[in-house]
Scaffold this motif. Structure first.
Motif, PDB file in Angstrom:
ATOM      1  N   UNK A  53       2.180 -14.930  -1.814  1.00  0.00           N
ATOM      2  CA  UNK A  53       2.924 -15.380  -2.526  1.00  0.00           C
ATOM      3  C   UNK A  53       3.635 -14.854  -4.042  1.00  0.00           C
ATOM      4  N   UNK A  54       2.620 -14.082  -4.536  1.00  0.00           N
ATOM      5  CA  UNK A  54       2.932 -13.525  -5.559  1.00  0.00           C
ATOM      6  C   UNK A  54       3.768 -12.139  -5.385  1.00  0.00           C
ATOM      7  N   UNK A  55       3.510 -11.538  -4.236  1.00  0.00           N
ATOM      8  CA  UNK A  55       4.620 -10.604  -3.626  1.00  0.00           C
ATOM      9  C   UNK A  55       4.281  -9.256  -4.048  1.00  0.00           C
ATOM     10  N   UNK A  56       3.232  -8.953  -4.737  1.00  0.00           N
ATOM     11  CA  UNK A  56       2.762  -7.548  -4.980  1.00  0.00           C
ATOM     12  C   UNK A  56       2.028  -7.019  -3.918  1.00  0.00           C
ATOM     13  N   UNK A  57       1.773  -5.721  -3.616  1.00  0.00           N
ATOM     14  CA  UNK A  57       1.050  -4.895  -2.675  1.00  0.00           C
ATOM     15  C   UNK A  57      -0.425  -5.578  -3.156  1.00  0.00           C
ATOM     16  N   UNK A  58      -1.187  -5.774  -1.904  1.00  0.00           N
ATOM     17  CA  UNK A  58      -2.618  -6.259  -2.159  1.00  0.00           C
ATOM     18  C   UNK A  58      -3.483  -4.969  -1.687  1.00  0.00           C
ATOM     19  N   UNK A  59      -4.401  -4.577  -2.685  1.00  0.00           N
ATOM     20  CA  UNK A  59      -5.576  -3.867  -2.452  1.00  0.00           C
ATOM     21  C   UNK A  59      -6.866  -4.716  -2.449  1.00  0.00           C
ATOM     22  N   UNK A 105      -1.727   1.625   7.840  1.00  0.00           N
ATOM     23  CA  UNK A 105      -2.566   2.641   8.791  1.00  0.00           C
ATOM     24  C   UNK A 105      -1.589   3.813   8.794  1.00  0.00           C
ATOM     25  N   UNK A 106      -2.145   4.975   8.389  1.00  0.00           N
ATOM     26  CA  UNK A 106      -1.157   6.157   8.278  1.00  0.00           C
ATOM     27  C   UNK A 106      -0.553   6.504   9.690  1.00  0.00           C
ATOM     28  N   UNK A 110       6.223   3.121  11.959  1.00  0.00           N
ATOM     29  CA  UNK A 110       7.468   2.083  12.173  1.00  0.00           C
ATOM     30  C   UNK A 110       7.138   1.040  11.376  1.00  0.00           C
ATOM     31  N   UNK A 111       5.993   0.367  11.105  1.00  0.00           N
ATOM     32  CA  UNK A 111       5.647  -0.749  10.343  1.00  0.00           C
ATOM     33  C   UNK A 111       6.120  -0.454   8.916  1.00  0.00           C
ATOM     34  N   UNK A 112       5.495   0.921   8.467  1.00  0.00           N
ATOM     35  CA  UNK A 112       5.852   1.408   7.038  1.00  0.00           C
ATOM     36  C   UNK A 112       7.696   1.324   6.851  1.00  0.00           C
ATOM     37  N   UNK A 113       8.312   1.848   7.946  1.00  0.00           N
ATOM     38  CA  UNK A 113       9.650   2.075   7.692  1.00  0.00           C
ATOM     39  C   UNK A 113      10.239   0.719   7.810  1.00  0.00           C
ATOM     40  N   UNK A 114       9.966  -0.268   8.408  1.00  0.00           N
ATOM     41  CA  UNK A 114      10.229  -1.675   8.309  1.00  0.00           C
ATOM     42  C   UNK A 114       9.886  -2.511   7.159  1.00  0.00           C
ATOM     43  N   UNK A 117       4.194  -3.358   5.824  1.00  0.00           N
ATOM     44  CA  UNK A 117       3.067  -3.061   5.239  1.00  0.00           C
ATOM     45  C   UNK A 117       2.862  -3.542   3.936  1.00  0.00           C
ATOM     46  N   UNK A 118       1.838  -4.398   3.527  1.00  0.00           N
ATOM     47  CA  UNK A 118       1.803  -4.668   2.090  1.00  0.00           C
ATOM     48  C   UNK A 118       0.220  -4.898   1.832  1.00  0.00           C
ATOM     49  N   UNK A 119      -0.674  -4.599   2.767  1.00  0.00           N
ATOM     50  CA  UNK A 119      -2.375  -4.798   2.453  1.00  0.00           C
ATOM     51  C   UNK A 119      -2.870  -3.227   2.644  1.00  0.00           C
TER      52      UNK A 119
END
Length: 217
Positions: A53-59, A105-106, A110-114, A117-119
């Motif tokens: 919900x916060x919307x920042x990337x999660x580490x 995942x390096x 395709x997921x990165x391009x779309x 990825x946020x985790x």
């Protein structure tokens, strides 16, 4: 600001206990939240839901208890660490996210391009020398971090991060539990105006897990 009263919160809002609501509101309201939580209390799922919900990337930071073995396990870094990320993956499924699409995942170009990825899960072993800015950070199973390991992680974080330090003081896997940094750091931050300390005491897995967790020594 706390969780909006009209938010369904991925279906959790109507089912949360008062302790869980205090925990969720604390993550929204404070720069850093420590939670001392029994097993099965939903600490990781709720933290991941708030992060979404916060919307920042999660580490998501873990501690391989036997750090020296990491270099000898078979496979690449992802394979070495993946065994520790099951709680994260379970939490993502709980909020309707597919870990295969949203976890970095390096090879998943395709997921990165779309922009899916946020985790970004990682071991504390590899954080020294890094700078973490503009992220939500979950330090998982913090009772298994030594004082030095927690210091190493916490001193990487900039003030624009939202931090959740989650642990269970009665389930430490370190060879010497007295070396755990979880409670010392929890107390170190307790009275800071940007920090809050919470507890989760209700194990939702059932009577067997509850009774097992009640034994202390």
């Amino acid at each position: 600001m706390p969780l909006p009263k009209d938010s369904m919160f991925f279906g959790f809002a109507a089912r949360m206990t008062e302790e869980q609501r205090i925990y969720v509101d604390s993550i929204f309201d404070n720069q850093i939240t420590f939670v001392n939580a029994k097993a099965g209390t939903g600490k990781t799922t709720l933290a991941v839901a708030v992060a979404r919900m916060i919307g920042k990337p999660l580490v998501y930071v873990i501690s391989p208890v036997e750090e020296k073995r990491m270099g000898f396990l078979p496979g690449d870094l992802k394979a070495k660490e993946s065994v520790y990320f099951t709680p994260l993956e379970d939490a993502l499924y709980e909020i309707g996210e597919d870990p295969r699409k949203v976890i970095y995942d390096k090879e998943n170009v395709e997921a990165q391009k779309r922009g899916d990825v946020w985790v970004y899960p990682k071991s504390h072993v590899y954080v020294r020398g890094t700078n973490v800015k503009g992220k939500t950070v979950i330090i998982s199973e913090a009772q298994n971090f030594t004082r030095g390991e927690l210091k190493k992680v916490l001193t990487r974080l900039h003030d624009d991060c939202r931090v959740i330090v989650e642990g269970h003081s009665e389930q430490c896997d370190l060879p010497d539990p007295k070396k755990s940094g979880f409670i010392p750091y929890l107390e170190h931050f307790r009275n800071e105006p940007y920090a809050n300390v919470c507890e989760l005491t209700v194990n939702f897995r059932g009577k067997l897990a509850q009774h097992a967790d009640a034994l202390t020594w």
